[in-house]
Design a protein around this motif. Structure first.
Motif, short mmCIF file in Angstrom:
data_model
loop_
_atom_site.label_atom_id
_atom_site.label_comp_id
_atom_site.label_asym_id
_atom_site.label_seq_id
_atom_site.Cartn_x
_atom_site.Cartn_y
_atom_site.Cartn_z
N LEU A 70 0.83 -1.21 0.00
CA LEU A 70 0.00 0.00 0.00
C LEU A 70 0.86 1.26 0.00
CD1 LEU A 70 -2.73 -1.07 2.58
CD2 LEU A 70 -3.00 -0.89 0.10
N THR A 71 1.93 1.25 0.78
CA THR A 71 2.85 2.40 0.80
C THR A 71 3.44 2.64 -0.59
OG1 THR A 71 3.40 2.06 3.13
CG2 THR A 71 4.98 3.30 1.80
N ALA A 72 3.85 1.54 -1.26
CA ALA A 72 4.43 1.67 -2.60
C ALA A 72 3.41 2.17 -3.61
CB ALA A 72 5.02 0.33 -3.04
N LEU A 73 2.19 1.68 -3.51
CA LEU A 73 1.15 2.12 -4.45
C LEU A 73 0.86 3.61 -4.29
CD1 LEU A 73 -1.38 -0.86 -4.25
CD2 LEU A 73 0.44 -0.50 -5.91
N ILE A 74 0.78 4.06 -3.04
CA ILE A 74 0.55 5.48 -2.80
C ILE A 74 1.70 6.31 -3.35
CG2 ILE A 74 0.34 7.23 -0.98
CD1 ILE A 74 -1.17 5.04 0.66
N GLU A 75 2.93 5.82 -3.15
CA GLU A 75 4.10 6.53 -3.68
C GLU A 75 4.06 6.59 -5.20
OE1 GLU A 75 8.97 6.06 -3.69
OE2 GLU A 75 7.79 5.03 -2.17
N ALA A 76 3.51 5.54 -5.82
CA ALA A 76 3.42 5.50 -7.28
C ALA A 76 2.29 6.38 -7.82
CB ALA A 76 3.22 4.06 -7.75
N GLY A 77 1.47 6.94 -6.94
CA GLY A 77 0.38 7.80 -7.38
C GLY A 77 -0.91 7.04 -7.68
N ILE A 78 -0.99 5.77 -7.27
CA ILE A 78 -2.19 4.96 -7.51
C ILE A 78 -3.22 5.25 -6.42
CG2 ILE A 78 -3.06 2.58 -7.50
CD1 ILE A 78 -0.40 1.76 -8.82
N GLU A 104 -7.16 -6.60 5.60
CA GLU A 104 -8.36 -5.88 5.17
C GLU A 104 -8.49 -4.56 5.93
OE1 GLU A 104 -11.99 -7.97 5.31
OE2 GLU A 104 -11.37 -9.58 3.95
N ASP A 105 -8.21 -4.60 7.22
CA ASP A 105 -8.30 -3.38 8.02
C ASP A 105 -7.31 -2.33 7.52
OD1 ASP A 105 -9.16 -1.83 10.43
OD2 ASP A 105 -7.07 -2.16 11.01
N LEU A 106 -6.11 -2.75 7.16
CA LEU A 106 -5.13 -1.81 6.62
C LEU A 106 -5.63 -1.19 5.31
CD1 LEU A 106 -1.79 -3.77 7.14
CD2 LEU A 106 -2.61 -1.81 8.45
N ARG A 109 -8.27 1.43 5.91
CA ARG A 109 -7.77 2.66 6.54
C ARG A 109 -6.68 3.34 5.71
NH1 ARG A 109 -5.06 1.97 10.82
NH2 ARG A 109 -4.92 -0.30 11.00
N SER A 110 -6.50 2.92 4.47
CA SER A 110 -5.40 3.42 3.65
C SER A 110 -5.69 4.76 2.98
CB SER A 110 -5.07 2.40 2.56
OG SER A 110 -6.16 2.29 1.64
N ASP A 111 -6.94 5.21 3.02
CA ASP A 111 -7.38 6.41 2.31
C ASP A 111 -7.37 6.23 0.79
OD1 ASP A 111 -7.94 7.91 4.61
OD2 ASP A 111 -5.87 8.61 4.76
N LEU A 112 -7.19 5.01 0.32
CA LEU A 112 -7.31 4.71 -1.10
C LEU A 112 -8.77 4.37 -1.42
CD1 LEU A 112 -4.14 2.47 -1.52
CD2 LEU A 112 -4.43 4.80 -2.35
N PRO A 161 -18.21 1.57 -12.22
CA PRO A 161 -18.45 2.39 -11.02
C PRO A 161 -19.30 1.67 -9.99
CG PRO A 161 -19.88 3.10 -12.81
CD PRO A 161 -18.96 2.06 -13.40
N GLY A 162 -19.24 2.16 -8.76
CA GLY A 162 -20.13 1.68 -7.71
C GLY A 162 -19.56 0.64 -6.79
N HIS A 163 -18.27 0.30 -6.94
CA HIS A 163 -17.69 -0.78 -6.14
C HIS A 163 -16.69 -0.30 -5.10
CE1 HIS A 163 -19.69 -3.61 -8.75
NE2 HIS A 163 -19.17 -3.01 -9.80
N VAL A 164 -16.41 0.99 -5.06
CA VAL A 164 -15.50 1.52 -4.05
C VAL A 164 -16.14 1.40 -2.67
CG1 VAL A 164 -14.35 3.60 -3.19
CG2 VAL A 164 -14.36 3.09 -5.64
N GLY A 165 -15.40 0.85 -1.71
CA GLY A 165 -15.93 0.66 -0.37
C GLY A 165 -16.71 -0.62 -0.18
#
Length: 224
Positions: A70-78, A104-106, A109-112, A161-165
């Motif tokens: 998750l840290t790497a994906l955020i760094e990559a701008g995903i 799953e909890d991580l 809470r990732s803000d992605l 669309p419609g599947h976030v969360g």
């Protein structure tokens, strides 16, 4: 050129290949990433808009692995991620399931922009061309998932669309192993646990007592 590019972390295994194949079928660019890309996963995933994350089987610390991804994906701008979990992740007697529950909890809470898929046991894990030696009861119910259906479901939640969360348990059919074996005309034998891995032994004991029941309506709704 595909309008969307998805990094598939763990993309070289059977699960990753199924996801990549399904994405390709809907003209989505899939970038399979494996252990060789770990020295700089963020750089390897650069240019992708979304990611599908699969941890190695029976990883000894899946939350740490997923946290690094998750840290790497955020760094990559995903910003869009789908995490490949498991049906019934909170099963205290199966440690590797608990690792996925913590992961799953991580993700949540990732803000992605996240979606979690919780697949049942793969149909492809059973060789129905010969007699089956099974280290748990063949008469417990399971929600079995076909890998092709998994790939198609992954493509749907990544591209529509419609599947976030959302968190989706997935199964293609409900059956016992004996029913599958009988339908294929092969014998199934209940044999002792070979004790090759403590995580597998815990899983076999749980299966022996409970199976792993997963309903089929969610997958049917996703695939239309």
């Amino acid at each position: 050129m595909p309008a969307l590019r998805v990094a598939v972390v763990g993309g070289h295994g059977k699960t990753g290949r199924a996801v990549c194949d399904a994405l390709g079928a809907v003209d989505v660019g899939a970038l399979p990433l494996g252990r060789a890309d770990w020295p700089d996963l963020a750089a390897a995933a650069a240019g992708c808009e979304a990611a599908y994350v699969i941890a190695p089987n029976l990883h000894p610390d899946e939350p740490a692995y997923v946290g690094e991804v998750l840290t790497a994906l955020i760094e990559a701008g995903i910003r869009r991620v789908v995490y490949h979990s498991v049906a019934s992740p909170y099963a205290p007697s199966m440690p590797h399931h608990l690792g996925k529950a913590a992961s799953e909890d991580l993700v949540r809470r990732s803000d992605l922009d996240w979606t979690i898929l919780q697949p049942g046991a793969y149909l492809q894990n059973l060789d129905l061309t010969a007699a089956i030696d099974l280290p748990y009861s063949p008469d417990r119910p399971f929600g079995f998932l076909d890998l092709t259906d998994l790939g198609r479901a992954a493509a749907v939640v990544l591209t529509q669309p419609g599947h976030v969360g959302a968190t989706y348990e997935l199964a293609s059919r409900v059956a016992t192993v004996r029913e599958l074996a009988t339908g294929a005309g092969v014998e199934v034998r209940h044999v002792p646990d070979p004790k090759t891995h403590p995580g597998l032994s815990a899983m076999f004991e749980y299966y022996d007592d409970h199976g792993l029941l997963v309903g089929t309506r969610t997958l049917a709704a996703l695939l239309g």
